[in-house]
Design a protein around this motif. Structure first.
Motif, PDB file in Angstrom:
ATOM      1  N   LEU A  84       0.840  -1.204   0.000  1.00  0.00           N
ATOM      2  CA  LEU A  84       0.000   0.000   0.000  1.00  0.00           C
ATOM      3  C   LEU A  84       0.870   1.248   0.000  1.00  0.00           C
ATOM      4  CD1 LEU A  84      -2.821   1.289   0.207  1.00  0.00           C
ATOM      5  CD2 LEU A  84      -2.597   1.130   2.682  1.00  0.00           C
ATOM      6  N   GLN A  85       1.955   1.234   0.781  1.00  0.00           N
ATOM      7  CA  GLN A  85       2.850   2.389   0.833  1.00  0.00           C
ATOM      8  C   GLN A  85       3.497   2.628  -0.534  1.00  0.00           C
ATOM      9  OE1 GLN A  85       3.097   4.439   3.379  1.00  0.00           O
ATOM     10  NE2 GLN A  85       1.653   3.204   4.535  1.00  0.00           N
ATOM     11  N   GLU A  86       3.860   1.552  -1.225  1.00  0.00           N
ATOM     12  CA  GLU A  86       4.474   1.692  -2.546  1.00  0.00           C
ATOM     13  C   GLU A  86       3.460   2.248  -3.550  1.00  0.00           C
ATOM     14  OE1 GLU A  86       6.496  -1.083  -6.001  1.00  0.00           O
ATOM     15  OE2 GLU A  86       6.402  -1.831  -3.951  1.00  0.00           O
ATOM     16  N   ALA A  87       2.220   1.765  -3.489  1.00  0.00           N
ATOM     17  CA  ALA A  87       1.175   2.268  -4.388  1.00  0.00           C
ATOM     18  C   ALA A  87       0.892   3.737  -4.100  1.00  0.00           C
ATOM     19  CB  ALA A  87      -0.090   1.434  -4.226  1.00  0.00           C
ATOM     20  N   ALA A 125       3.015   5.921  -2.861  1.00  0.00           N
ATOM     21  CA  ALA A 125       4.151   6.707  -3.335  1.00  0.00           C
ATOM     22  C   ALA A 125       4.122   6.869  -4.856  1.00  0.00           C
ATOM     23  CB  ALA A 125       5.459   6.058  -2.900  1.00  0.00           C
ATOM     24  N   SER A 126       3.775   5.802  -5.558  1.00  0.00           N
ATOM     25  CA  SER A 126       3.733   5.917  -7.024  1.00  0.00           C
ATOM     26  C   SER A 126       2.568   6.785  -7.481  1.00  0.00           C
ATOM     27  CB  SER A 126       3.648   4.533  -7.667  1.00  0.00           C
ATOM     28  OG  SER A 126       2.424   3.908  -7.351  1.00  0.00           O
ATOM     29  N   SER A 127       1.477   6.807  -6.714  1.00  0.00           N
ATOM     30  CA  SER A 127       0.358   7.691  -7.050  1.00  0.00           C
ATOM     31  C   SER A 127       0.737   9.150  -6.839  1.00  0.00           C
ATOM     32  CB  SER A 127      -0.866   7.358  -6.203  1.00  0.00           C
ATOM     33  OG  SER A 127      -1.343   6.076  -6.500  1.00  0.00           O
ATOM     34  N   GLU A 128       1.553   9.414  -5.826  1.00  0.00           N
ATOM     35  CA  GLU A 128       1.995  10.785  -5.581  1.00  0.00           C
ATOM     36  C   GLU A 128       2.850  11.298  -6.727  1.00  0.00           C
ATOM     37  OE1 GLU A 128       3.904  10.765  -1.775  1.00  0.00           O
ATOM     38  OE2 GLU A 128       2.012  10.513  -0.681  1.00  0.00           O
ATOM     39  N   VAL A 129       3.593  10.414  -7.369  1.00  0.00           N
ATOM     40  CA  VAL A 129       4.400  10.811  -8.520  1.00  0.00           C
ATOM     41  C   VAL A 129       3.479  11.316  -9.630  1.00  0.00           C
ATOM     42  CG1 VAL A 129       5.920   9.933 -10.343  1.00  0.00           C
ATOM     43  CG2 VAL A 129       6.306   9.271  -7.963  1.00  0.00           C
ATOM     44  N   GLU A 130       2.307  10.719  -9.759  1.00  0.00           N
ATOM     45  CA  GLU A 130       1.347  11.112 -10.786  1.00  0.00           C
ATOM     46  C   GLU A 130       0.432  12.236 -10.307  1.00  0.00           C
ATOM     47  OE1 GLU A 130      -0.650   7.510 -11.728  1.00  0.00           O
ATOM     48  OE2 GLU A 130       1.164   6.536 -12.427  1.00  0.00           O
ATOM     49  N   ASN A 131       0.776  12.832  -9.161  1.00  0.00           N
ATOM     50  CA  ASN A 131       0.024  13.943  -8.593  1.00  0.00           C
ATOM     51  C   ASN A 131      -1.365  13.537  -8.128  1.00  0.00           C
ATOM     52  OD1 ASN A 131       0.472  16.477  -7.694  1.00  0.00           O
ATOM     53  ND2 ASN A 131      -0.121  17.528  -9.589  1.00  0.00           N
ATOM     54  N   ILE A 132      -1.498  12.280  -7.674  1.00  0.00           N
ATOM     55  CA  ILE A 132      -2.751  11.792  -7.121  1.00  0.00           C
ATOM     56  C   ILE A 132      -2.530  11.632  -5.621  1.00  0.00           C
ATOM     57  CG2 ILE A 132      -4.389   9.884  -7.067  1.00  0.00           C
ATOM     58  CD1 ILE A 132      -3.529   9.281  -9.968  1.00  0.00           C
ATOM     59  N   ILE A 133      -3.372  12.290  -4.829  1.00  0.00           N
ATOM     60  CA  ILE A 133      -3.220  12.243  -3.371  1.00  0.00           C
ATOM     61  C   ILE A 133      -4.127  11.135  -2.821  1.00  0.00           C
ATOM     62  CG2 ILE A 133      -3.509  13.525  -1.225  1.00  0.00           C
ATOM     63  CD1 ILE A 133      -2.961  16.076  -2.912  1.00  0.00           C
ATOM     64  N   THR A 134      -3.518  10.257  -2.026  1.00  0.00           N
ATOM     65  CA  THR A 134      -4.281   9.158  -1.438  1.00  0.00           C
ATOM     66  C   THR A 134      -4.021   9.114   0.055  1.00  0.00           C
ATOM     67  OG1 THR A 134      -2.460   7.625  -1.809  1.00  0.00           O
ATOM     68  CG2 THR A 134      -4.122   7.743  -3.532  1.00  0.00           C
ATOM     69  N   THR A 135      -4.843   8.345   0.760  1.00  0.00           N
ATOM     70  CA  THR A 135      -4.644   8.124   2.197  1.00  0.00           C
ATOM     71  C   THR A 135      -4.507   6.638   2.443  1.00  0.00           C
ATOM     72  OG1 THR A 135      -6.999   7.928   2.673  1.00  0.00           O
ATOM     73  CG2 THR A 135      -6.074  10.156   2.733  1.00  0.00           C
ATOM     74  N   ASN A 136      -4.139   6.257   3.668  1.00  0.00           N
ATOM     75  CA  ASN A 136      -4.011   4.839   4.009  1.00  0.00           C
ATOM     76  C   ASN A 136      -5.362   4.178   4.215  1.00  0.00           C
ATOM     77  OD1 ASN A 136      -1.270   4.855   3.840  1.00  0.00           O
ATOM     78  ND2 ASN A 136      -0.961   5.237   6.018  1.00  0.00           N
ATOM     79  N   ASP A 137      -6.424   4.950   4.328  1.00  0.00           N
ATOM     80  CA  ASP A 137      -7.756   4.380   4.514  1.00  0.00           C
ATOM     81  C   ASP A 137      -8.177   3.671   3.266  1.00  0.00           C
ATOM     82  OD1 ASP A 137      -7.752   5.459   7.005  1.00  0.00           O
ATOM     83  OD2 ASP A 137      -8.909   7.224   6.429  1.00  0.00           O
TER      84      ASP A 137
END
Length: 70
Positions: free
Chosen positions: A53-56, A58-70
């Protein structure tokens, strides 16, 4: 138990079920204690971050997509 010989079936294995009482108070107490320890370990593991989940995330942040651990 002596040396294992694959030519002799069962070698010197005891007959099951054992003739002695295996449900003694001491064994049952240890079983309960072990169950509690496993439950505590399971609860601790549930609080650890998921590496995938942490890797996903981080890779989403590269694409400028903000996610949470929820």
């Amino acid at each position: 138990m002596g040396k294992f010989n694959r030519e002799i079936p069962y070698n010197n294995l005891p007959v099951l079920p054992p003739k002695t009482d295996i449900e003694t108070k001491n064994i049952l107490r240890k079983t309960i204690s072990a169950g509690r320890a496993l439950a505590q370990l399971n609860g601790t593991l549930m609080n650890l971050p998921n590496p995938a989940l942490q890797e996903a995330k981080a890779s989403s942040e590269v694409e400028n997509i903000i996610t949470t651990n929820d």
